[in-house]
Design a protein around this motif. Structure first.
Motif, short mmCIF file in Angstrom:
data_model
loop_
_atom_site.label_atom_id
_atom_site.label_comp_id
_atom_site.label_asym_id
_atom_site.label_seq_id
_atom_site.Cartn_x
_atom_site.Cartn_y
_atom_site.Cartn_z
N ASP A 159 0.80 -1.23 0.00
CA ASP A 159 0.00 0.00 0.00
C ASP A 159 0.83 1.28 0.00
O ASP A 159 0.29 2.36 0.22
CB ASP A 159 -0.96 0.04 1.20
CG ASP A 159 -2.09 -0.97 1.09
OD1 ASP A 159 -2.49 -1.27 -0.04
OD2 ASP A 159 -2.56 -1.44 2.13
N GLY A 162 0.67 3.04 -3.76
CA GLY A 162 -0.77 3.22 -4.00
C GLY A 162 -1.43 4.20 -3.06
O GLY A 162 -2.51 4.72 -3.37
N TYR A 163 -0.81 4.46 -1.90
CA TYR A 163 -1.41 5.42 -0.97
C TYR A 163 -1.68 6.75 -1.64
O TYR A 163 -2.73 7.37 -1.43
CB TYR A 163 -0.49 5.65 0.24
CG TYR A 163 -0.94 6.83 1.06
CD1 TYR A 163 -2.04 6.73 1.92
CD2 TYR A 163 -0.30 8.08 0.94
CE1 TYR A 163 -2.48 7.83 2.64
CE2 TYR A 163 -0.75 9.17 1.67
CZ TYR A 163 -1.83 9.05 2.51
OH TYR A 163 -2.29 10.14 3.22
N ALA A 166 -4.66 6.77 -3.85
CA ALA A 166 -5.85 6.77 -3.02
C ALA A 166 -6.07 8.15 -2.39
O ALA A 166 -7.21 8.65 -2.34
CB ALA A 166 -5.73 5.70 -1.94
N GLU A 295 -6.44 1.30 -7.36
CA GLU A 295 -6.91 1.87 -6.10
C GLU A 295 -8.40 2.21 -6.18
O GLU A 295 -9.12 2.06 -5.19
CB GLU A 295 -6.09 3.11 -5.73
CG GLU A 295 -4.67 2.80 -5.31
CD GLU A 295 -4.60 2.00 -4.01
OE1 GLU A 295 -5.54 2.08 -3.20
OE2 GLU A 295 -3.61 1.28 -3.81
N ARG A 298 -10.16 -1.19 -5.76
CA ARG A 298 -10.08 -1.75 -4.40
C ARG A 298 -10.68 -0.84 -3.35
O ARG A 298 -11.00 -1.29 -2.25
CB ARG A 298 -8.62 -2.05 -4.06
CG ARG A 298 -8.04 -3.21 -4.84
CD ARG A 298 -6.83 -3.78 -4.14
NE ARG A 298 -5.62 -3.01 -4.37
CZ ARG A 298 -4.50 -3.12 -3.65
NH1 ARG A 298 -4.48 -3.94 -2.61
NH2 ARG A 298 -3.43 -2.40 -3.94
N SER A 300 -10.50 3.59 -2.35
CA SER A 300 -9.50 4.52 -1.81
C SER A 300 -9.63 4.72 -0.31
O SER A 300 -8.69 5.18 0.34
CB SER A 300 -9.59 5.87 -2.54
OG SER A 300 -10.88 6.43 -2.37
N ARG A 304 -5.79 0.25 5.11
CA ARG A 304 -4.52 0.12 4.40
C ARG A 304 -3.40 -0.25 5.36
O ARG A 304 -3.48 0.00 6.56
CB ARG A 304 -4.16 1.45 3.71
CG ARG A 304 -5.28 2.06 2.88
CD ARG A 304 -4.84 3.38 2.27
NE ARG A 304 -3.70 3.18 1.40
CZ ARG A 304 -3.81 2.81 0.12
NH1 ARG A 304 -4.99 2.61 -0.42
NH2 ARG A 304 -2.74 2.63 -0.61
#
Length: 322
Positions: A159, A162-163, A166, A295, A298, A300, A304
């Protein structure tokens, strides 16, 4: 037909490596605990690598290639002891975390490592990877050690990268909190580019399998644009973030990709040998687009493993008067 044994093969990276080998026409066997399915077309052998007998059924045949990604030196040493004489080639997926020097910009594969883990040592990721490397390197010219840095892409379970996709997506037209970006760099590799190199590489020794370094501010702005964020960005000082209990790099209540100012070499290592030995990289914009789409799919606002929740971020922004 190439006969490949993957010690793993059901996780995020190892599953992609298995899929690459299958697509290349190899016969693939995966040794794993069986908690997740192996890719279609691969044979799954269930086993726990803490069991000293786990390799017994695999030692009766020869392997053209063994791939291991374990982060436990004892597991890797046990595998080399049991299967080393049966393998024509062995690839170990290590990590740039083996390096002891995080300050020297452009350091290559000859940079000093952390002391390898010894039996009974408290677990430390870089030391475990270094100990595992030492076990694999006893195989000489048959062995390749790849050292990726931050691996990114759709489905990333850490994560971290990808954070930001998001964070920008969920904020919409509201502000997003950023760490200091001046003098900071980002260096990543797409999971599929890493898997492709593991399958195709024919060299021996150690290779930093990583992308080219880019300014952190530029990368975050690229993620912001791909996410469609229209709000402001608010950069907080290092001292203020630390005082608020915000962590570097990873974990809960963190700002991923943010590193201490003195860690100038952590994401600026040399990738020259990777490029010279056939490594290729897709454009970072392509990876960012994949991560943004992933993201959104899945969610946002999901729970996480790294970053701030939107509630935490809003509270911090309020403290800054935003």
């Amino acid at each position: 037909m190439t006969d490949v044994l993957i010690l793993g093969g059901t996780g995020w990276l190892s599953g992609r490596i298995a899929r690459r080998w299958l697509d290349a026409g190899a016969a693939v066997t995966c040794l794993a605990r069986g908690e997740r399915a192996a890719p279609d077309g691969a044979e799954l052998v269930q086993g726990d690598r803490d069991d000293p007998e786990v390799y017994t059924g695999l030692t009766v045949r020869d392997w053209d290639h063994v791939v291991d990604i374990s982060s436990k030196a004892a597991h890797v040493t046990g595998a080399v002891d049991a299967l080393g004489d049966r393998a024509a080639r062995w690839t170990y997926v290590s990590s740039m975390s083996v390096y002891a020097d995080d300050e020297t910009v452009g350091a290559d594969e000859s940079a000093p490592r952390h002391p390898p883990a010894q039996p009974g040592d408290e677990y430390e990721y870089g030391a475990q990877k270094a100990g595992a490397e030492d076990a694999v390197e006893t195989l000489g010219e048959r062995a390749l050690v790849v050292r990726p840095g931050l691996i990114v892409g759709a489905g990333d379970p850490s994560d971290r990268f990808g954070y930001w996709a998001a964070a920008f997506t969920r904020a919409g037209d509201e502000p997003v909190l950023l760490p200091p970006v001046d003098g900071r760099a980002v260096q990543v590799i797409d999971v599929d580019d890493l898997a492709a190199y593991v399958v195709a590489a024919t060299v021996s020794g150690s290779v930093n399998t990583i992308g080219d370094a880019s300014p952190l501010g530029h990368v975050l702005e690229s993620v912001r644009a791909a996410s469609g964020h229209t709000g402001d960005t608010v950069i907080a000082t290092e001292e203020w973030l630390l005082a608020q209990g915000v962590e570097y790099w990873m974990g809960e209540r963190s700002l991923p990709l943010w590193l201490p100012a003195e860690a100038t070499g952590f994401m600026t290592r040399s990738s020259a040998r990777f490029h010279a030995t056939g490594g290729t990289l897709r454009p970072l914009a392509e990876t960012i687009a994949d991560v943004v789409a992933d993201e959104r799919t899945r969610g946002s606002d999901r729970i996480r493993r790294a970053g701030l929740t939107r509630t935490e971020e809003r509270a911090l922004l309020a403290e800054l008067g935003r």
